[in-house]
Design a protein around this motif. Structure first.
Motif, PDB file in Angstrom:
ATOM      1  N   LEU A  12      24.101  63.599  -4.857  1.00  0.00           N
ATOM      2  CA  LEU A  12      24.398  62.973  -3.569  1.00  0.00           C
ATOM      3  C   LEU A  12      23.124  62.645  -2.807  1.00  0.00           C
ATOM      4  CD1 LEU A  12      27.497  65.095  -2.508  1.00  0.00           C
ATOM      5  CD2 LEU A  12      27.486  62.764  -3.446  1.00  0.00           C
ATOM      6  N   GLU A  13      22.100  63.504  -2.908  1.00  0.00           N
ATOM      7  CA  GLU A  13      20.816  63.200  -2.273  1.00  0.00           C
ATOM      8  C   GLU A  13      20.207  61.938  -2.862  1.00  0.00           C
ATOM      9  OE1 GLU A  13      18.433  66.699  -2.780  1.00  0.00           O
ATOM     10  OE2 GLU A  13      19.478  67.789  -1.194  1.00  0.00           O
ATOM     11  N   GLN A  14      20.337  61.760  -4.154  1.00  0.00           N
ATOM     12  CA  GLN A  14      19.815  60.560  -4.805  1.00  0.00           C
ATOM     13  C   GLN A  14      20.600  59.309  -4.381  1.00  0.00           C
ATOM     14  OE1 GLN A  14      17.390  59.586  -6.693  1.00  0.00           O
ATOM     15  NE2 GLN A  14      16.524  61.350  -7.731  1.00  0.00           N
ATOM     16  N   VAL A  15      21.911  59.433  -4.342  1.00  0.00           N
ATOM     17  CA  VAL A  15      22.765  58.273  -4.085  1.00  0.00           C
ATOM     18  C   VAL A  15      22.767  57.858  -2.612  1.00  0.00           C
ATOM     19  CG1 VAL A  15      25.166  57.466  -4.103  1.00  0.00           C
ATOM     20  CG2 VAL A  15      24.243  58.678  -6.083  1.00  0.00           C
ATOM     21  N   PHE A  16      22.950  58.805  -1.705  1.00  0.00           N
ATOM     22  CA  PHE A  16      23.121  58.495  -0.288  1.00  0.00           C
ATOM     23  C   PHE A  16      21.767  58.411   0.425  1.00  0.00           C
ATOM     24  CE2 PHE A  16      27.338  59.581  -1.477  1.00  0.00           C
ATOM     25  CZ  PHE A  16      28.162  58.915  -0.584  1.00  0.00           C
ATOM     26  N   ARG A  17      20.941  57.492  -0.032  1.00  0.00           N
ATOM     27  CA  ARG A  17      19.608  57.287   0.515  1.00  0.00           C
ATOM     28  C   ARG A  17      19.634  56.255   1.645  1.00  0.00           C
ATOM     29  NH1 ARG A  17      15.041  57.157  -3.742  1.00  0.00           N
ATOM     30  NH2 ARG A  17      15.798  58.504  -5.380  1.00  0.00           N
ATOM     31  N   PRO A  18      18.552  56.250   2.447  1.00  0.00           N
ATOM     32  CA  PRO A  18      18.414  55.176   3.435  1.00  0.00           C
ATOM     33  C   PRO A  18      18.431  53.813   2.730  1.00  0.00           C
ATOM     34  CG  PRO A  18      16.743  56.868   3.765  1.00  0.00           C
ATOM     35  CD  PRO A  18      17.441  57.188   2.482  1.00  0.00           C
ATOM     36  N   GLN A  19      18.875  52.834   3.415  1.00  0.00           N
ATOM     37  CA  GLN A  19      19.022  51.453   2.948  1.00  0.00           C
ATOM     38  C   GLN A  19      20.212  51.272   2.016  1.00  0.00           C
ATOM     39  OE1 GLN A  19      17.321  49.521   4.838  1.00  0.00           O
ATOM     40  NE2 GLN A  19      16.302  51.366   5.555  1.00  0.00           N
ATOM     41  N   PHE A  20      20.747  52.339   1.451  1.00  0.00           N
ATOM     42  CA  PHE A  20      22.017  52.221   0.734  1.00  0.00           C
ATOM     43  C   PHE A  20      23.149  52.740   1.609  1.00  0.00           C
ATOM     44  CE2 PHE A  20      25.443  54.231  -1.689  1.00  0.00           C
ATOM     45  CZ  PHE A  20      25.999  53.081  -2.223  1.00  0.00           C
ATOM     46  N   ALA A  21      23.058  53.979   2.040  1.00  0.00           N
ATOM     47  CA  ALA A  21      24.144  54.615   2.785  1.00  0.00           C
ATOM     48  C   ALA A  21      24.023  54.409   4.293  1.00  0.00           C
ATOM     49  CB  ALA A  21      24.196  56.101   2.466  1.00  0.00           C
ATOM     50  N   PHE A  22      22.810  54.299   4.778  1.00  0.00           N
ATOM     51  CA  PHE A  22      22.586  54.118   6.218  1.00  0.00           C
ATOM     52  C   PHE A  22      21.247  53.429   6.416  1.00  0.00           C
ATOM     53  CE2 PHE A  22      21.064  58.227   4.882  1.00  0.00           C
ATOM     54  CZ  PHE A  22      19.791  58.317   5.439  1.00  0.00           C
ATOM     55  N   ASP A  23      21.060  52.885   7.613  1.00  0.00           N
ATOM     56  CA  ASP A  23      19.840  52.162   7.931  1.00  0.00           C
ATOM     57  C   ASP A  23      19.312  52.657   9.269  1.00  0.00           C
ATOM     58  OD1 ASP A  23      17.812  50.358   8.346  1.00  0.00           O
ATOM     59  OD2 ASP A  23      19.087  48.582   8.336  1.00  0.00           O
ATOM     60  N   LEU A  24      18.083  53.112   9.282  1.00  0.00           N
ATOM     61  CA  LEU A  24      17.447  53.599  10.510  1.00  0.00           C
ATOM     62  C   LEU A  24      16.349  52.657  11.002  1.00  0.00           C
ATOM     63  CD1 LEU A  24      17.033  57.320   9.390  1.00  0.00           C
ATOM     64  CD2 LEU A  24      18.737  56.421  10.958  1.00  0.00           C
ATOM     65  N   SER A  25      16.215  51.496  10.401  1.00  0.00           N
ATOM     66  CA  SER A  25      15.058  50.644  10.658  1.00  0.00           C
ATOM     67  C   SER A  25      15.120  49.845  11.948  1.00  0.00           C
ATOM     68  CB  SER A  25      14.855  49.679   9.483  1.00  0.00           C
ATOM     69  OG  SER A  25      15.967  48.800   9.375  1.00  0.00           O
ATOM     70  N   ASN A  26      16.276  49.797  12.614  1.00  0.00           N
ATOM     71  CA  ASN A  26      16.371  48.954  13.805  1.00  0.00           C
ATOM     72  C   ASN A  26      15.846  49.624  15.075  1.00  0.00           C
ATOM     73  OD1 ASN A  26      18.357  50.732  14.569  1.00  0.00           O
ATOM     74  ND2 ASN A  26      20.048  49.283  14.397  1.00  0.00           N
ATOM     75  N   GLY A  27      15.482  50.911  15.003  1.00  0.00           N
ATOM     76  CA  GLY A  27      14.949  51.609  16.161  1.00  0.00           C
ATOM     77  C   GLY A  27      15.983  52.005  17.190  1.00  0.00           C
ATOM     78  N   LYS A  28      17.240  51.759  16.942  1.00  0.00           N
ATOM     79  CA  LYS A  28      18.326  52.062  17.892  1.00  0.00           C
ATOM     80  C   LYS A  28      19.329  53.043  17.308  1.00  0.00           C
ATOM     81  CE  LYS A  28      18.056  47.396  19.739  1.00  0.00           C
ATOM     82  NZ  LYS A  28      18.736  46.122  19.883  1.00  0.00           N
ATOM     83  N   GLY A  29      18.877  53.950  16.485  1.00  0.00           N
ATOM     84  CA  GLY A  29      19.800  54.865  15.830  1.00  0.00           C
ATOM     85  C   GLY A  29      20.095  54.385  14.426  1.00  0.00           C
ATOM     86  N   TRP A  30      21.174  54.879  13.871  1.00  0.00           N
ATOM     87  CA  TRP A  30      21.466  54.522  12.492  1.00  0.00           C
ATOM     88  C   TRP A  30      22.641  53.562  12.405  1.00  0.00           C
ATOM     89  CZ3 TRP A  30      23.743  58.846  14.504  1.00  0.00           C
ATOM     90  CH2 TRP A  30      25.045  59.115  14.145  1.00  0.00           C
ATOM     91  N   HIS A  31      22.591  52.752  11.365  1.00  0.00           N
ATOM     92  CA  HIS A  31      23.675  51.828  11.034  1.00  0.00           C
ATOM     93  C   HIS A  31      24.365  52.382   9.795  1.00  0.00           C
ATOM     94  CE1 HIS A  31      25.914  48.212  10.116  1.00  0.00           C
ATOM     95  NE2 HIS A  31      25.348  48.173   8.930  1.00  0.00           N
ATOM     96  N   LYS A  32      25.659  52.637   9.900  1.00  0.00           N
ATOM     97  CA  LYS A  32      26.437  53.190   8.790  1.00  0.00           C
ATOM     98  C   LYS A  32      26.767  52.055   7.821  1.00  0.00           C
ATOM     99  CE  LYS A  32      28.479  56.688  11.775  1.00  0.00           C
ATOM    100  NZ  LYS A  32      29.715  57.367  12.175  1.00  0.00           N
ATOM    101  N   ARG A  33      26.233  52.130   6.625  1.00  0.00           N
ATOM    102  CA  ARG A  33      26.365  51.022   5.675  1.00  0.00           C
ATOM    103  C   ARG A  33      27.589  51.114   4.770  1.00  0.00           C
ATOM    104  NH1 ARG A  33      20.913  48.290   4.466  1.00  0.00           N
ATOM    105  NH2 ARG A  33      22.370  47.228   3.128  1.00  0.00           N
ATOM    106  N   LEU A  34      28.337  52.236   4.813  1.00  0.00           N
ATOM    107  CA  LEU A  34      29.492  52.389   3.923  1.00  0.00           C
ATOM    108  C   LEU A  34      30.810  52.412   4.700  1.00  0.00           C
ATOM    109  CD1 LEU A  34      27.995  54.950   1.389  1.00  0.00           C
ATOM    110  CD2 LEU A  34      28.154  52.461   1.175  1.00  0.00           C
ATOM    111  N   SER A  35      30.810  51.828   5.875  1.00  0.00           N
ATOM    112  CA  SER A  35      32.038  51.761   6.684  1.00  0.00           C
ATOM    113  C   SER A  35      33.116  50.975   5.940  1.00  0.00           C
ATOM    114  CB  SER A  35      31.741  51.088   8.026  1.00  0.00           C
ATOM    115  OG  SER A  35      30.834  51.873   8.768  1.00  0.00           O
ATOM    116  N   GLY A  36      34.352  51.322   6.236  1.00  0.00           N
ATOM    117  CA  GLY A  36      35.482  50.640   5.612  1.00  0.00           C
ATOM    118  C   GLY A  36      35.990  51.311   4.349  1.00  0.00           C
TER     119      GLY A  36
END
Length: 194
Positions: free
Chosen positions: A98-122
């Motif tokens: 799970l640590e390997q799979v649920f990495r930044p840019q796949f599972a979530f994105d922190l690059s916008n500087g406004k918190g995280w974006h959940k990439r697996l919604s739905g």
């Protein structure tokens, strides 16, 4: 309505033959019988390294087995994770996966500087956990801390929800009849795609 389902079998013994393997297979069978597209990932058969630094977690390139698992999760509408309870939580091999799979840019994105974006919604999920103790003791006395961590800190953090669970206690003491009822429950859940 047909669903795309991914079943992650997280028992670490590659030899198989454990109740977790039978539960995962029953879910897969039920799902396919109902016309769902169901894929099975057996974590114990995959070859991947442990992550040992924040740099590897944030910027490392996933090996092929992990990349394929990510593609399967991305393409699924429902994810099922099956594992035995070891020391109050999931086995180390499943956690490493799970640590390997649920990495930044796949599972979530922190690059916008406004918190995280959940990439697996739905996507929805079901977690199936087997254990030697009564499930009620794990849930109420121990607070199901390992299960809560998986739900909140990995799946929900990535946008997956709703997340349901099936806790199966006293597996070493269960007779064939009780195990048969659990296998039928998994087949039914597979048919229903939930």
């Amino acid at each position: 309505m047909s669903k795309r389902i991914l079943v992650i079998q997280g028992h670490p013994d590659p030899a198989g033959g454990h109740f977790c393997h039978a539960l995962a297979e029953a879910y897969v069978q039920g799902g396919r019988e109902a016309g769902h597209e169901v894929r099975l990932v057996e974590v114990a058969t995959l070859d991947f390294p442990l992550l040992r630094s924040k740099e590897e977690f944030d910027n490392g390139t996933p090996v092929e087995a992990i990349r394929q698992a990510q593609e399967s999760i991305a393409g699924a509408g429902h994810v099922v994770i099956v594992y035995p309870l070891w020391l109050g939580t999931m086995p180390a091999l499943l956690k490493a996966f799970l640590e390997q799979v649920f990495r930044p840019q796949f599972a979530f994105d922190l690059s916008n500087g406004k918190g995280w974006h959940k990439r697996l919604s739905g996507k929805s999920a079901r977690i199936v956990v087997t254990m030697g103790m009564p499930a009620l003791i794990y849930r109420w006395y121990f607070g199901a801390h390992g299960l809560k961590s998986l739900k909140r800190s990995i799946l929900s953090f990535s946008g997956i929800g709703p997340i349901r669970d099936s806790l199966i206690g006293m597996v070493e003491a269960e007779d064939g009849e009780q195990r048969g009822r659990w296998l039928e429950t998994m087949r039914r859940l597979g048919r229903e795609g939930r």
